[in-house]
Design a protein around this motif. Structure first.
Motif, PDB file in Angstrom:
ATOM      1  N   PRO A  90      19.439 -23.507  10.669  1.00  0.00           N
ATOM      2  CA  PRO A  90      20.369 -22.833   9.749  1.00  0.00           C
ATOM      3  C   PRO A  90      19.733 -22.630   8.378  1.00  0.00           C
ATOM      4  O   PRO A  90      18.697 -23.219   8.058  1.00  0.00           O
ATOM      5  CB  PRO A  90      21.561 -23.802   9.667  1.00  0.00           C
TER       6      PRO A  90
ATOM      7  N   GLU B 195      24.231 -15.672   9.849  1.00  0.00           N
ATOM      8  CA  GLU B 195      25.095 -16.830   9.604  1.00  0.00           C
ATOM      9  C   GLU B 195      26.103 -16.504   8.505  1.00  0.00           C
ATOM     10  O   GLU B 195      25.740 -15.983   7.450  1.00  0.00           O
ATOM     11  CB  GLU B 195      24.246 -18.029   9.187  1.00  0.00           C
TER      12      GLU B 195
ATOM     13  N   ASP C 160      19.202 -23.255   4.522  1.00  0.00           N
ATOM     14  CA  ASP C 160      19.243 -24.556   3.843  1.00  0.00           C
ATOM     15  C   ASP C 160      19.620 -24.424   2.377  1.00  0.00           C
ATOM     16  O   ASP C 160      19.228 -25.244   1.544  1.00  0.00           O
ATOM     17  CB  ASP C 160      17.892 -25.270   3.970  1.00  0.00           C
TER      18      ASP C 160
ATOM     19  N   ASN D 175      24.275 -14.154   5.834  1.00  0.00           N
ATOM     20  CA  ASN D 175      22.857 -14.346   5.584  1.00  0.00           C
ATOM     21  C   ASN D 175      22.129 -14.029   6.884  1.00  0.00           C
ATOM     22  O   ASN D 175      22.529 -14.485   7.960  1.00  0.00           O
ATOM     23  CB  ASN D 175      22.561 -15.790   5.177  1.00  0.00           C
TER      24      ASN D 175
ATOM     25  N   TYR E 206      28.011 -18.314  13.273  1.00  0.00           N
ATOM     26  CA  TYR E 206      26.913 -17.366  13.239  1.00  0.00           C
ATOM     27  C   TYR E 206      26.934 -16.505  14.502  1.00  0.00           C
ATOM     28  O   TYR E 206      27.659 -16.788  15.470  1.00  0.00           O
ATOM     29  CB  TYR E 206      25.567 -18.094  13.140  1.00  0.00           C
TER      30      TYR E 206
ATOM     31  N   GLN F 273      28.292 -16.856   5.335  1.00  0.00           N
ATOM     32  CA  GLN F 273      27.877 -17.521   4.099  1.00  0.00           C
ATOM     33  C   GLN F 273      28.564 -18.870   3.907  1.00  0.00           C
ATOM     34  O   GLN F 273      27.998 -19.759   3.269  1.00  0.00           O
ATOM     35  CB  GLN F 273      28.141 -16.612   2.908  1.00  0.00           C
ATOM     36  N   ASP F 274      29.779 -19.028   4.468  1.00  0.00           N
ATOM     37  CA  ASP F 274      30.451 -20.323   4.336  1.00  0.00           C
ATOM     38  C   ASP F 274      30.000 -21.316   5.402  1.00  0.00           C
ATOM     39  O   ASP F 274      30.551 -22.414   5.512  1.00  0.00           O
ATOM     40  CB  ASP F 274      31.969 -20.154   4.383  1.00  0.00           C
ATOM     41  N   ARG F 275      29.011 -20.926   6.230  1.00  0.00           N
ATOM     42  CA  ARG F 275      28.396 -21.794   7.243  1.00  0.00           C
ATOM     43  C   ARG F 275      29.335 -22.199   8.370  1.00  0.00           C
ATOM     44  O   ARG F 275      29.085 -23.178   9.073  1.00  0.00           O
ATOM     45  CB  ARG F 275      27.814 -23.050   6.597  1.00  0.00           C
ATOM     46  N   SER F 276      30.412 -21.473   8.548  1.00  0.00           N
ATOM     47  CA  SER F 276      31.375 -21.835   9.590  1.00  0.00           C
ATOM     48  C   SER F 276      31.010 -21.263  10.955  1.00  0.00           C
ATOM     49  O   SER F 276      31.666 -21.575  11.950  1.00  0.00           O
ATOM     50  CB  SER F 276      32.773 -21.354   9.186  1.00  0.00           C
TER      51      SER F 276
END
Length: 329
Positions: free
Chosen positions: A325, A299, A327, A247, A306, A301-304
Protein backbone atom coordinates in the motif's frame (compact mmCIF):
# COMPACT_ATOMS: atom_id res chain seq x y z
CA UNK A 1 -15.85 -2.70 -20.65
CA UNK A 2 -17.42 -3.49 -24.01
CA UNK A 3 -16.98 -0.86 -26.70
CA UNK A 4 -19.94 0.57 -28.63
CA UNK A 5 -18.44 1.20 -32.07
CA UNK A 6 -20.42 2.94 -34.80
CA UNK A 7 -19.16 3.29 -38.35
CA UNK A 8 -22.03 5.66 -39.11
CA UNK A 9 -21.52 7.55 -35.85
CA UNK A 10 -24.92 6.59 -34.43
CA UNK A 11 -25.20 4.88 -31.04
CA UNK A 12 -28.23 3.65 -29.10
CA UNK A 13 -28.01 3.75 -25.30
CA UNK A 14 -30.70 2.38 -23.00
CA UNK A 15 -30.97 3.15 -19.27
CA UNK A 16 -32.48 0.36 -17.21
CA UNK A 17 -32.62 -1.15 -13.74
CA UNK A 18 -30.60 -4.24 -12.94
CA UNK A 19 -29.73 -6.05 -9.72
CA UNK A 20 -25.95 -6.43 -9.33
CA UNK A 21 -23.61 -7.72 -6.64
CA UNK A 22 -20.50 -5.57 -6.64
CA UNK A 23 -19.98 -5.33 -2.89
CA UNK A 24 -21.31 -7.75 -0.30
CA UNK A 25 -24.96 -8.06 -1.32
CA UNK A 26 -27.30 -7.60 -4.30
CA UNK A 27 -28.31 -4.01 -4.97
CA UNK A 28 -30.65 -2.38 -7.49
CA UNK A 29 -28.44 -0.47 -9.92
CA UNK A 30 -28.87 1.57 -13.09
CA UNK A 31 -27.12 0.17 -16.14
CA UNK A 32 -26.63 1.37 -19.70
CA UNK A 33 -27.09 -1.37 -22.27
CA UNK A 34 -27.01 -3.81 -19.36
CA UNK A 35 -23.57 -3.01 -18.00
CA UNK A 36 -21.53 -1.07 -15.42
CA UNK A 37 -19.59 0.94 -16.46
CA UNK A 38 -21.70 2.04 -19.40
CA UNK A 39 -20.36 1.14 -22.87
CA UNK A 40 -17.17 2.90 -23.90
CA UNK A 41 -17.94 5.33 -26.71
CA UNK A 42 -15.09 5.90 -29.14
CA UNK A 43 -14.99 8.30 -32.05
CA UNK A 44 -12.53 10.46 -33.98
CA UNK A 45 -12.08 14.19 -33.74
CA UNK A 46 -14.36 15.89 -36.26
CA UNK A 47 -16.97 13.12 -36.26
CA UNK A 48 -20.63 14.05 -36.12
CA UNK A 49 -22.17 11.97 -33.36
CA UNK A 50 -25.81 10.91 -32.96
CA UNK A 51 -26.63 9.27 -29.62
CA UNK A 52 -30.16 8.03 -28.99
CA UNK A 53 -30.83 7.69 -25.27
CA UNK A 54 -33.85 5.60 -24.23
CA UNK A 55 -35.18 5.85 -20.69
CA UNK A 56 -36.57 2.52 -19.45
CA UNK A 57 -36.53 3.74 -15.84
CA UNK A 58 -39.63 4.69 -13.86
CA UNK A 59 -38.15 8.15 -13.22
CA UNK A 60 -36.70 10.97 -15.35
CA UNK A 61 -33.08 10.61 -16.47
CA UNK A 62 -30.32 12.15 -18.56
CA UNK A 63 -26.67 11.92 -19.63
CA UNK A 64 -24.05 14.68 -19.49
CA UNK A 65 -20.91 14.58 -21.66
CA UNK A 66 -18.25 15.61 -19.17
CA UNK A 67 -15.61 17.94 -20.61
CA UNK A 68 -16.92 17.84 -24.17
CA UNK A 69 -17.63 21.05 -26.07
CA UNK A 70 -21.21 20.58 -27.25
CA UNK A 71 -24.16 22.89 -28.06
CA UNK A 72 -25.85 23.85 -24.80
CA UNK A 73 -29.07 22.01 -25.69
CA UNK A 74 -27.02 18.80 -25.94
CA UNK A 75 -25.25 19.18 -22.57
CA UNK A 76 -27.63 16.90 -20.69
CA UNK A 77 -28.25 18.95 -17.53
CA UNK A 78 -31.99 18.75 -16.71
CA UNK A 79 -33.84 22.05 -16.31
CA UNK A 80 -30.68 23.96 -17.28
CA UNK A 81 -30.00 22.93 -20.88
CA UNK A 82 -32.88 20.53 -21.50
CA UNK A 83 -35.95 18.97 -19.88
CA UNK A 84 -35.25 15.58 -18.25
CA UNK A 85 -36.06 12.52 -20.33
CA UNK A 86 -39.36 11.17 -19.02
CA UNK A 87 -39.89 7.46 -18.27
CA UNK A 88 -40.54 5.57 -21.49
CA UNK A 89 -39.32 8.49 -23.59
CA UNK A 90 -36.11 9.10 -25.52
CA UNK A 91 -33.83 11.95 -26.53
CA UNK A 92 -31.44 12.34 -29.45
CA UNK A 93 -28.09 13.97 -28.71
CA UNK A 94 -26.37 15.32 -31.80
CA UNK A 95 -23.06 17.16 -31.93
CA UNK A 96 -19.73 17.37 -33.71
CA UNK A 97 -16.59 16.45 -31.82
CA UNK A 98 -14.34 19.49 -31.81
CA UNK A 99 -11.59 18.11 -29.59
CA UNK A 100 -9.75 14.87 -28.92
CA UNK A 101 -8.73 13.16 -25.69
CA UNK A 102 -9.97 11.09 -22.77
CA UNK A 103 -13.38 12.10 -21.44
CA UNK A 104 -16.36 10.41 -19.84
CA UNK A 105 -20.12 10.61 -19.52
CA UNK A 106 -22.49 10.22 -16.60
CA UNK A 107 -26.01 10.90 -15.44
CA UNK A 108 -26.93 14.41 -14.37
CA UNK A 109 -30.27 13.34 -12.86
CA UNK A 110 -30.95 12.59 -9.20
CA UNK A 111 -28.23 10.27 -7.82
CA UNK A 112 -28.12 7.97 -10.85
CA UNK A 113 -24.37 8.27 -11.33
CA UNK A 114 -23.81 6.70 -7.90
CA UNK A 115 -26.06 3.83 -9.00
CA UNK A 116 -23.81 2.95 -11.93
CA UNK A 117 -24.58 5.34 -14.79
CA UNK A 118 -21.13 6.40 -16.03
CA UNK A 119 -18.80 5.42 -18.85
CA UNK A 120 -15.77 6.37 -20.93
CA UNK A 121 -15.95 8.72 -23.94
CA UNK A 122 -12.77 8.54 -26.02
CA UNK A 123 -12.08 10.89 -28.93
CA UNK A 124 -9.11 9.85 -31.02
CA UNK A 125 -6.95 12.52 -32.61
CA UNK A 126 -6.88 12.82 -36.40
CA UNK A 127 -3.11 13.22 -36.21
CA UNK A 128 -1.94 11.33 -33.12
CA UNK A 129 1.43 12.78 -32.03
CA UNK A 130 2.11 10.03 -29.46
CA UNK A 131 3.81 6.74 -30.28
CA UNK A 132 2.55 3.58 -28.57
CA UNK A 133 1.67 -0.03 -29.40
CA UNK A 134 -1.51 -0.66 -27.46
CA UNK A 135 -4.25 1.36 -25.76
CA UNK A 136 -6.38 0.47 -22.73
CA UNK A 137 -9.14 2.38 -20.95
CA UNK A 138 -9.44 2.25 -17.15
CA UNK A 139 -12.55 3.53 -15.34
CA UNK A 140 -12.23 3.83 -11.54
CA UNK A 141 -15.31 4.13 -9.34
CA UNK A 142 -16.71 3.53 -5.85
CA UNK A 143 -19.72 1.45 -4.86
CA UNK A 144 -22.01 1.32 -1.82
CA UNK A 145 -24.43 -1.51 -0.96
CA UNK A 146 -27.31 0.92 -0.41
CA UNK A 147 -29.36 3.41 -2.35
CA UNK A 148 -27.46 6.73 -2.59
CA UNK A 149 -30.48 8.54 -1.13
CA UNK A 150 -29.78 6.66 2.14
CA UNK A 151 -26.20 7.93 2.07
CA UNK A 152 -27.50 11.45 1.49
CA UNK A 153 -29.97 11.22 4.40
CA UNK A 154 -27.26 9.97 6.76
CA UNK A 155 -24.85 12.76 5.81
CA UNK A 156 -27.61 15.32 6.39
CA UNK A 157 -28.05 13.90 9.91
CA UNK A 158 -24.34 13.95 10.69
CA UNK A 159 -21.47 14.94 8.41
CA UNK A 160 -19.27 12.44 10.26
CA UNK A 161 -21.78 9.60 9.94
CA UNK A 162 -19.45 7.41 7.88
CA UNK A 163 -16.20 8.15 9.70
CA UNK A 164 -14.70 4.73 10.29
CA UNK A 165 -12.26 5.97 12.93
CA UNK A 166 -12.92 8.85 15.31
CA UNK A 167 -10.07 9.38 17.79
CA UNK A 168 -11.18 10.26 21.30
CA UNK A 169 -9.28 12.43 23.74
CA UNK A 170 -8.31 9.22 25.58
CA UNK A 171 -6.73 7.97 22.36
CA UNK A 172 -4.54 11.07 22.17
CA UNK A 173 -3.78 10.98 25.91
CA UNK A 174 -2.66 7.34 25.80
CA UNK A 175 -0.43 8.15 22.85
CA UNK A 176 0.95 11.23 24.62
CA UNK A 177 1.89 9.41 27.84
CA UNK A 178 4.08 6.89 26.02
CA UNK A 179 5.60 9.35 23.56
CA UNK A 180 9.04 10.96 23.53
CA UNK A 181 9.43 14.74 23.28
CA UNK A 182 9.41 14.79 19.47
CA UNK A 183 6.27 12.66 19.18
CA UNK A 184 4.51 14.70 21.90
CA UNK A 185 5.11 17.82 19.82
CA UNK A 186 3.56 16.11 16.79
CA UNK A 187 0.52 15.03 18.84
CA UNK A 188 0.00 18.61 20.05
CA UNK A 189 0.30 19.87 16.48
CA UNK A 190 -2.20 17.25 15.33
CA UNK A 191 -4.76 18.29 17.94
CA UNK A 192 -4.24 21.99 17.13
CA UNK A 193 -4.66 21.28 13.43
CA UNK A 194 -7.83 19.29 14.05
CA UNK A 195 -9.33 22.11 16.11
CA UNK A 196 -8.34 24.71 13.54
CA UNK A 197 -10.02 22.73 10.75
CA UNK A 198 -13.08 22.04 12.92
CA UNK A 199 -12.98 18.50 11.56
CA UNK A 200 -11.22 15.23 12.27
CA UNK A 201 -7.67 14.60 11.12
CA UNK A 202 -8.82 11.38 9.45
CA UNK A 203 -11.44 13.19 7.38
CA UNK A 204 -10.20 12.04 3.96
CA UNK A 205 -13.59 10.91 2.71
CA UNK A 206 -17.18 11.58 3.75
CA UNK A 207 -18.67 8.28 2.60
CA UNK A 208 -17.84 4.66 3.47
CA UNK A 209 -17.93 2.33 0.46
CA UNK A 210 -18.34 -1.42 0.17
CA UNK A 211 -16.22 -1.78 -2.96
CA UNK A 212 -13.89 0.08 -5.27
CA UNK A 213 -14.15 -0.83 -8.93
CA UNK A 214 -11.88 -0.81 -11.93
CA UNK A 215 -13.83 -1.33 -15.16
CA UNK A 216 -16.60 -2.73 -13.00
CA UNK A 217 -14.37 -5.34 -11.30
CA UNK A 218 -13.29 -5.54 -7.65
CA UNK A 219 -9.83 -6.42 -6.34
CA UNK A 220 -11.04 -9.97 -5.64
CA UNK A 221 -11.56 -10.61 -9.35
CA UNK A 222 -9.40 -7.97 -11.05
CA UNK A 223 -9.87 -6.70 -14.57
CA UNK A 224 -7.10 -8.10 -16.76
CA UNK A 225 -5.62 -7.33 -20.17
CA UNK A 226 -2.94 -8.95 -22.33
CA UNK A 227 0.21 -7.05 -23.27
CA UNK A 228 3.58 -7.99 -24.75
CA UNK A 229 7.14 -7.46 -23.62
CA UNK A 230 8.65 -4.51 -25.47
CA UNK A 231 5.36 -2.70 -25.97
CA UNK A 232 4.49 0.82 -24.89
CA UNK A 233 0.93 0.89 -23.57
CA UNK A 234 -1.25 3.98 -23.43
CA UNK A 235 -3.57 3.87 -20.42
CA UNK A 236 -6.55 6.24 -20.44
CA UNK A 237 -7.51 6.49 -16.75
CA UNK A 238 -10.83 8.00 -15.63
CA UNK A 239 -11.98 8.60 -12.06
CA UNK A 240 -15.73 8.06 -12.23
CA UNK A 241 -16.05 7.81 -8.44
CA UNK A 242 -18.81 9.71 -6.68
CA UNK A 243 -16.60 11.00 -3.85
CA UNK A 244 -13.31 9.05 -3.84
CA UNK A 245 -9.82 10.28 -4.60
CA UNK A 246 -7.49 7.53 -5.83
CA UNK A 247 -3.73 7.22 -5.43
CA UNK A 248 -2.46 5.20 -8.38
CA UNK A 249 0.81 3.44 -9.17
CA UNK A 250 2.01 0.56 -11.36
CA UNK A 251 3.51 -2.29 -9.36
CA UNK A 252 6.26 -3.86 -11.44
CA UNK A 253 7.31 -0.62 -13.13
CA UNK A 254 9.71 1.98 -11.76
CA UNK A 255 7.69 4.79 -13.32
CA UNK A 256 5.45 5.86 -16.19
CA UNK A 257 4.97 9.00 -18.27
CA UNK A 258 1.98 11.32 -17.91
CA UNK A 259 1.06 12.69 -21.35
CA UNK A 260 -2.43 14.17 -20.89
CA UNK A 261 -4.72 15.44 -18.13
CA UNK A 262 -8.48 15.99 -18.47
CA UNK A 263 -8.26 15.33 -22.19
CA UNK A 264 -5.58 17.96 -22.78
CA UNK A 265 -2.03 17.00 -23.84
CA UNK A 266 0.71 18.10 -21.44
CA UNK A 267 4.46 18.21 -21.64
CA UNK A 268 5.45 14.60 -20.72
CA UNK A 269 6.17 14.13 -17.04
CA UNK A 270 7.80 11.02 -15.58
CA UNK A 271 5.99 9.94 -12.41
CA UNK A 272 5.91 7.08 -9.93
CA UNK A 273 2.32 7.80 -8.83
CA UNK A 274 -0.61 10.10 -9.47
CA UNK A 275 -3.58 11.30 -7.42
CA UNK A 276 -6.89 11.40 -9.29
CA UNK A 277 -9.69 13.60 -8.01
CA UNK A 278 -13.32 12.98 -8.89
CA UNK A 279 -14.01 13.33 -12.65
CA UNK A 280 -10.32 13.74 -13.51
CA UNK A 281 -8.72 11.82 -16.38
CA UNK A 282 -5.04 11.02 -16.93
CA UNK A 283 -3.33 9.47 -19.94
CA UNK A 284 -0.08 7.67 -19.18
CA UNK A 285 2.43 5.74 -21.23
CA UNK A 286 3.75 2.54 -19.64
CA UNK A 287 6.70 0.59 -21.02
CA UNK A 288 6.44 -3.20 -20.71
CA UNK A 289 10.13 -4.01 -20.31
CA UNK A 290 9.95 -7.48 -18.74
CA UNK A 291 8.05 -10.73 -19.24
CA UNK A 292 5.98 -10.46 -16.05
CA UNK A 293 2.61 -9.13 -14.87
CA UNK A 294 2.19 -5.42 -14.22
CA UNK A 295 -0.39 -4.36 -11.65
CA UNK A 296 -2.22 -1.04 -11.87
CA UNK A 297 -3.00 -0.34 -8.21
CA UNK A 298 -5.61 2.32 -7.36
CA UNK A 299 -6.07 2.90 -3.63
CA UNK A 300 -8.76 5.13 -2.12
CA UNK A 301 -7.12 8.10 -0.41
CA UNK A 302 -8.76 7.22 2.92
CA UNK A 303 -7.13 3.73 2.64
CA UNK A 304 -10.45 1.94 3.03
CA UNK A 305 -9.97 -0.12 -0.13
CA UNK A 306 -8.48 -0.41 -3.58
CA UNK A 307 -8.92 -1.79 -7.10
CA UNK A 308 -6.42 -3.54 -9.37
CA UNK A 309 -5.93 -4.05 -13.08
CA UNK A 310 -3.54 -6.79 -14.16
CA UNK A 311 -1.57 -6.47 -17.39
CA UNK A 312 -0.30 -9.94 -18.32
CA UNK A 313 2.51 -10.77 -20.69
CA UNK A 314 1.59 -14.48 -20.37
CA UNK A 315 -1.92 -15.88 -19.97
CA UNK A 316 -0.95 -18.15 -17.06
CA UNK A 317 0.37 -15.30 -14.90
CA UNK A 318 -1.50 -14.54 -11.65
CA UNK A 319 -4.44 -12.14 -11.90
CA UNK A 320 -3.80 -10.58 -8.51
CA UNK A 321 -0.96 -9.98 -6.11
CA UNK A 322 -0.25 -8.54 -2.68
CA UNK A 323 0.63 -4.94 -3.52
CA UNK A 324 2.46 -2.76 -1.01
CA UNK A 325 0.00 0.00 0.00
CA UNK A 326 0.96 3.66 -0.18
CA UNK A 327 2.97 4.69 2.88
CA UNK A 328 1.88 8.32 3.24
CA UNK A 329 1.77 9.41 6.91
Amino acid sequence: PAIAWSTIHTVDLRMNYQTVTLGKKPVKAITVNGQIPAPELRFTQGDEVIINLYNDLDEPGSIHWHGLLVPYKMDGVPWVSMPPIAPGDSFQYRFTLKQSGTYWYHSHSQLHEQQGLYGAFIVESKTEPLSYDRELTVVLSDWADRHPSETYRNLKKDGDYYKQFRPSWKFFWDEYIDADANKRLKIRETIAHMQQMRMGVWDWGDVAYDAFLLNGKTSKQPWTANVKKGETVRLRIINGGASSYFNLKVAGADNFTVVAVDGQPVEPVIAERILLGMAETYDILLKITEDKPYYLYAEAQDRSGYAIATLKTQKNQPSTSAITPFDDP
